[in-house]
Design a protein around this motif. Structure first.
Motif, PDB file in Angstrom:
ATOM      1  N   ALA A  99      62.780 -67.667  -2.969  1.00  0.00           N
ATOM      2  CA  ALA A  99      62.858 -69.080  -3.324  1.00  0.00           C
ATOM      3  C   ALA A  99      61.600 -69.487  -4.076  1.00  0.00           C
ATOM      4  O   ALA A  99      61.660 -70.224  -5.058  1.00  0.00           O
ATOM      5  N   ILE A 100      60.455 -68.988  -3.621  1.00  0.00           N
ATOM      6  CA  ILE A 100      59.171 -69.343  -4.224  1.00  0.00           C
ATOM      7  C   ILE A 100      58.265 -68.115  -4.257  1.00  0.00           C
ATOM      8  O   ILE A 100      58.120 -67.408  -3.257  1.00  0.00           O
ATOM      9  N   LYS A 101      57.679 -67.863  -5.424  1.00  0.00           N
ATOM     10  CA  LYS A 101      56.611 -66.889  -5.565  1.00  0.00           C
ATOM     11  C   LYS A 101      55.437 -67.601  -6.218  1.00  0.00           C
ATOM     12  O   LYS A 101      55.627 -68.380  -7.144  1.00  0.00           O
ATOM     13  N   VAL A 102      54.241 -67.344  -5.739  1.00  0.00           N
ATOM     14  CA  VAL A 102      53.061 -68.012  -6.293  1.00  0.00           C
ATOM     15  C   VAL A 102      52.014 -66.965  -6.655  1.00  0.00           C
ATOM     16  O   VAL A 102      51.677 -66.105  -5.832  1.00  0.00           O
ATOM     17  N   GLY A 103      51.506 -67.052  -7.889  1.00  0.00           N
ATOM     18  CA  GLY A 103      50.463 -66.125  -8.312  1.00  0.00           C
ATOM     19  C   GLY A 103      49.202 -66.278  -7.484  1.00  0.00           C
ATOM     20  O   GLY A 103      48.708 -65.321  -6.892  1.00  0.00           O
ATOM     21  N   SER A 104      48.664 -67.504  -7.415  1.00  0.00           N
ATOM     22  CA  SER A 104      47.468 -67.728  -6.599  1.00  0.00           C
ATOM     23  C   SER A 104      47.365 -69.191  -6.178  1.00  0.00           C
ATOM     24  O   SER A 104      47.869 -70.083  -6.852  1.00  0.00           O
ATOM     25  N   ILE A 105      46.717 -69.395  -5.047  1.00  0.00           N
ATOM     26  CA  ILE A 105      46.439 -70.736  -4.528  1.00  0.00           C
ATOM     27  C   ILE A 105      44.962 -70.775  -4.165  1.00  0.00           C
ATOM     28  O   ILE A 105      44.486 -69.968  -3.358  1.00  0.00           O
ATOM     29  N   SER A 106      44.226 -71.695  -4.766  1.00  0.00           N
ATOM     30  CA  SER A 106      42.810 -71.858  -4.416  1.00  0.00           C
ATOM     31  C   SER A 106      42.620 -73.180  -3.691  1.00  0.00           C
ATOM     32  O   SER A 106      43.199 -74.202  -4.072  1.00  0.00           O
ATOM     33  N   VAL A 107      41.832 -73.134  -2.641  1.00  0.00           N
ATOM     34  CA  VAL A 107      41.603 -74.305  -1.791  1.00  0.00           C
ATOM     35  C   VAL A 107      40.106 -74.523  -1.635  1.00  0.00           C
ATOM     36  O   VAL A 107      39.364 -73.580  -1.321  1.00  0.00           O
ATOM     37  N   SER A 108      39.671 -75.747  -1.859  1.00  0.00           N
ATOM     38  CA  SER A 108      38.267 -76.110  -1.669  1.00  0.00           C
ATOM     39  C   SER A 108      38.173 -77.129  -0.535  1.00  0.00           C
ATOM     40  O   SER A 108      38.786 -78.191  -0.588  1.00  0.00           O
ATOM     41  N   VAL A 109      37.409 -76.780   0.503  1.00  0.00           N
ATOM     42  CA  VAL A 109      37.313 -77.606   1.707  1.00  0.00           C
ATOM     43  C   VAL A 109      35.873 -78.047   1.935  1.00  0.00           C
ATOM     44  O   VAL A 109      34.929 -77.286   1.663  1.00  0.00           O
ATOM     45  N   GLU A 110      35.694 -79.254   2.433  1.00  0.00           N
ATOM     46  CA  GLU A 110      34.378 -79.715   2.866  1.00  0.00           C
ATOM     47  C   GLU A 110      34.023 -78.918   4.118  1.00  0.00           C
ATOM     48  O   GLU A 110      34.649 -79.100   5.181  1.00  0.00           O
ATOM     49  N   LEU A 127      65.571 -75.534   2.133  1.00  0.00           N
ATOM     50  CA  LEU A 127      64.195 -75.325   2.575  1.00  0.00           C
ATOM     51  C   LEU A 127      63.557 -76.631   3.021  1.00  0.00           C
ATOM     52  O   LEU A 127      62.902 -76.705   4.057  1.00  0.00           O
ATOM     53  N   MET A 128      63.759 -77.680   2.214  1.00  0.00           N
ATOM     54  CA  MET A 128      63.148 -78.965   2.523  1.00  0.00           C
ATOM     55  C   MET A 128      63.747 -79.557   3.797  1.00  0.00           C
ATOM     56  O   MET A 128      63.034 -80.147   4.612  1.00  0.00           O
ATOM     57  N   ASP A 129      65.055 -79.407   3.982  1.00  0.00           N
ATOM     58  CA  ASP A 129      65.688 -79.883   5.211  1.00  0.00           C
ATOM     59  C   ASP A 129      65.067 -79.214   6.431  1.00  0.00           C
ATOM     60  O   ASP A 129      64.812 -79.857   7.451  1.00  0.00           O
ATOM     61  N   ASN A 130      64.826 -77.892   6.328  1.00  0.00           N
ATOM     62  CA  ASN A 130      64.228 -77.160   7.450  1.00  0.00           C
ATOM     63  C   ASN A 130      62.827 -77.662   7.768  1.00  0.00           C
ATOM     64  O   ASN A 130      62.456 -77.859   8.924  1.00  0.00           O
ATOM     65  N   LEU A 186      51.811 -65.117  -2.770  1.00  0.00           N
ATOM     66  CA  LEU A 186      52.626 -65.753  -1.736  1.00  0.00           C
ATOM     67  C   LEU A 186      54.107 -65.593  -2.084  1.00  0.00           C
ATOM     68  O   LEU A 186      54.524 -65.847  -3.211  1.00  0.00           O
ATOM     69  N   PHE A 187      54.905 -65.185  -1.110  1.00  0.00           N
ATOM     70  CA  PHE A 187      56.347 -64.988  -1.294  1.00  0.00           C
ATOM     71  C   PHE A 187      57.085 -65.732  -0.192  1.00  0.00           C
ATOM     72  O   PHE A 187      56.781 -65.554   0.986  1.00  0.00           O
ATOM     73  N   VAL A 188      58.025 -66.582  -0.585  1.00  0.00           N
ATOM     74  CA  VAL A 188      58.884 -67.281   0.381  1.00  0.00           C
ATOM     75  C   VAL A 188      60.324 -66.898   0.068  1.00  0.00           C
ATOM     76  O   VAL A 188      60.829 -67.167  -1.022  1.00  0.00           O
ATOM     77  N   GLY A 189      60.985 -66.240   1.025  1.00  0.00           N
ATOM     78  CA  GLY A 189      62.354 -65.785   0.817  1.00  0.00           C
ATOM     79  C   GLY A 189      63.347 -66.931   0.838  1.00  0.00           C
ATOM     80  O   GLY A 189      63.081 -68.020   1.349  1.00  0.00           O
ATOM     81  N   ASN A 190      64.524 -66.681   0.262  1.00  0.00           N
ATOM     82  CA  ASN A 190      65.596 -67.663   0.233  1.00  0.00           C
ATOM     83  C   ASN A 190      66.235 -67.806   1.614  1.00  0.00           C
ATOM     84  O   ASN A 190      66.264 -66.843   2.391  1.00  0.00           O
ATOM     85  N   PRO A 191      66.789 -68.973   1.922  1.00  0.00           N
ATOM     86  CA  PRO A 191      67.544 -69.122   3.172  1.00  0.00           C
ATOM     87  C   PRO A 191      68.807 -68.259   3.141  1.00  0.00           C
ATOM     88  O   PRO A 191      69.240 -67.783   2.090  1.00  0.00           O
ATOM     89  N   LEU A 244      61.775 -64.972   4.897  1.00  0.00           N
ATOM     90  CA  LEU A 244      60.475 -64.385   5.207  1.00  0.00           C
ATOM     91  C   LEU A 244      59.386 -64.942   4.316  1.00  0.00           C
ATOM     92  O   LEU A 244      59.623 -65.310   3.172  1.00  0.00           O
ATOM     93  N   ARG A 245      58.185 -64.985   4.842  1.00  0.00           N
ATOM     94  CA  ARG A 245      57.019 -65.387   4.072  1.00  0.00           C
ATOM     95  C   ARG A 245      55.997 -64.259   4.135  1.00  0.00           C
ATOM     96  O   ARG A 245      55.673 -63.774   5.213  1.00  0.00           O
ATOM     97  N   THR A 246      55.508 -63.845   2.979  1.00  0.00           N
ATOM     98  CA  THR A 246      54.489 -62.802   2.930  1.00  0.00           C
ATOM     99  C   THR A 246      53.361 -63.233   2.011  1.00  0.00           C
ATOM    100  O   THR A 246      53.525 -64.111   1.164  1.00  0.00           O
TER     101      THR A 246
END
Length: 211
Positions: free
Chosen positions: A43-54, A89-92, A30-35, A10-12
């Motif tokens: 599998a992955i938890k992320v505190g924050s992701i910032s994105v700057s777009v034109e 995960l990468m194979d998927n 961001l939360f990515v569950g294990n297979p 799951l991804r939340t």
């Protein structure tokens, strides 16, 4: 599909802040569950992701992303050096991307495979939680820092890069660092095991050497 992400994977996301005028977005929690088949929940938890777009590029065929900053990710590396949750995960991701290329289909979320150009992608202040499954050190755990990752000029060519391809590239970098960290952690564990009295310590150290 055959290569679809398993149900457990799951991804939340806890929240998102978007500013259309400045072209900035911040994602948090961001939360990515294990297979399937792995014990640890994430599998992955992320505190924050910032994105700057034109801003003007969102209406073109290729979205120009000036910068992506991934802050304080927590990566779980579970399994062994030959097979792990991250390699699964990468194979998927790679299988899904290859299938979309072959059929010309949309990306997994159902949206068109929008092309991207990413000038800078930075991953910092991360850590890797290792759950090492190598006999006779199976079940050992350790936490090591994730070295900073800095990727530049992604999708700068005429073909650009899709979100799935970008994900695959970042996962590949993370997997490489996790394997290196796992190897070092096992060596350190083996050195400790070598000091154990009797044949048990010798067997553990030899097991690490083979790994």
């Amino acid at each position: 599909t055959e290569h679809a992400v398993e149900r457990r994977q799951l991804r939340t996301l806890d929240g998102a802040t978007v500013s259309l005028l400045s072209g900035s977005t911040t994602l948090s929690g961001l939360f990515v569950g294990n297979p399937e088949g792995f014990k640890i929940e994430s599998a992955i938890k992320v505190g924050s992701i910032s994105v700057s777009v034109e801003p003007g590029s969102v209406f073109s065929d290729r979205i120009h992303v000036r910068e992506v900053k991934v802050l304080a990710p927590e990566i779980t590396f579970e399994g062994g050096l030959r097979s792990s949750n991250l390699s699964k995960l990468m194979d998927n991701v790679q299988a899904t991307t290859a299938g979309a290329r072959k059929t010309g289909a949309a990306e997994p979320n159902g949206a068109a495979a929008k092309k991207l150009q990413v000038d800078d992608l930075i991953v910092s202040d991360g850590q890797i939680k290792l759950s090492i499954d190598v006999s006779p050190l199976g079940g050992k755990a350790a936490t090591v820092p994730l070295p900073p990752i800095h990727l530049t000029d992604l999708g700068s060519g005429p073909e650009g890069i899709t979100a799935a391809e970008l994900t695959s590239r970042v996962l590949k970098e993370i997997l490489q660092e996790a394997v290196k960290s796992s190897g070092k952690a096992m060596v350190d564990l083996g050195k400790g095991a070598a000091g154990v009295a009797g044949d048990a310590g010798k067997t553990a150290a030899e097991g690490v050497g083979k790994a």
